[in-house]
Design an enzyme around this catalytic site. Structure first.
Site: not given
Ligand code: NAD
Length: 293
Positions: A121, A142, A154, A192
């Protein structure tokens, strides 16, 4: 829709990884989700199943399409299963150290021609690319949360991203029927960069006692015509992710206006991360969300 390859790997079975898997499978890609623990994979696949079923009951999807999409998704805890992938999208926790470690393990497994993308993000695409063996075949794709609902993606190129990588990413995103916006590689990109300071300000408004959780969310819903209040939205995004993005803005742009609100820090330290942990600015453990302040 044009498809330029078949196999899509996703790293991270969290809310975003599962959402991306959901839309990619509906578009006919064979999807493999990798996460650290079997329980994470199982929970992720159950979420995808539930979300697809909801689309069927809303009349947005046929039962056949749901079954076909589910049959295209599998999960693994073995990173070696990423070897046949044409594109891998990293959607793990928003933490640069975690992402760097993943790339170090993943790159030796991948085909040399495979594309690697991150759903970060906020983190620098150029810096993340430098932690891989393929900066020219690396970029930011993204997605927005929830992926099956939100239309925008994005696209962010790092300094070394090749034009052919960018073109393939565009074709891939269009095949998912999403709309593309292109952002330059600066902290938090476009959405963001604008959205998170607004959410952080809402948290300051709460912290300073200007309004309650309910007052702030109602004010922005009815007074600014936002479909969701900023605190409700923060819980939806995940407060850990919100904090990480504010820290990236603060560090990357060196401007005190991006200082994360201490109350946001406190919620994250308490493990109150929003919807995904059952509690944030609202408590989701009962039948209806109840404000926690
Ligand atoms: P989340 O916490 O729901 O999920 C993250 C996952 O990553 C978990 O299942 C965790 O076990 C896994 N993980 C952690 N370390 C790991 C590793 N070494 N190997 C494999 N898996 C691993 O987070 P999320 O909200 O899905 O966000 C994930 C990404 O997407 C982040 O970079 C975040 O910034 C981005 N993002 C989030 C949003 C949002 O609204 N939440 C929107 C756009 C982008």
């Amino acid at each position: 829709m044009t498809k330029v390859f078949d196999n899509v790997g996703i790293v991270g079975a969290g809310q975003m990884g599962c959402g991306i898997a959901h839309v990619a499978a509906l578009a006919g890609y064979k999807v493999t989700i990798y996460d650290l623990a079997k329980e994470r994979i199982e929970a992720g696949l159950a979420t995808i199943n539930g979300n697809l079923a909801r689309q069927v009951s809303n009349g947005k999807l046929s039962e056949e399409a749901r079954k076909a999409a589910l049959a295209l998704i599998s999960g693994t805890t073995d990173i070696n299963d990423m070897a046949p992938m044409d594109l891998v999208i990293e959607a793990a926790t928003e933490d640069e150290t975690v992402k760097r470690k993943i790339f170090a393990q993943l790159c030796p497994v991948l085909k040399p021609e495979a594309l690697l993308a991150t759903n970060t993000s906020s983190l620098s695409i150029t810096r993340l690319a430098s932690a891989t063996d393929r900066p020219e075949r690396f970029m930011g794709i993204h997605f927005m949360n929830p992926v099956p609902v939100m239309k925008l993606v994005e696209l962010v190129r790092g300094i070394a991203t090749e034009e052919s990588t960018f073109e393939t990413a565009k074709t891939f995103v269009r095949s998912l029927e999403k709309t593309i916006t292109v952002a330059e590689d600066f902290p938090a990109f476009i959405v963001n960069r604008i959205l998170l300071p607004m959410i952080n300000e809402a948290i300051y408004t709460l912290y300073e006692g200007v309004g309650s959780v309910e007052a702030i969310d109602t004010a922005m819903k009815l007074g600014a015509n936002h479909p969701m209040g900023p605190l409700q939205l923060a819980d939806f995004i995940g407060l850990d992710t919100c904090l990480s993005i504010m820290q990236v803005l603060h560090d990357g742009l060196a401007d005190s206006k991006y200082r994360p609100c201490p109350l946001l820090v406190k919620y994250v330290e308490a493990g109150w991360l929003g919807r995904k942990s059952g509690r944030g600015f609202y408590d989701y453990r009962g039948e209806h969300p109840i404000p926690t302040r």
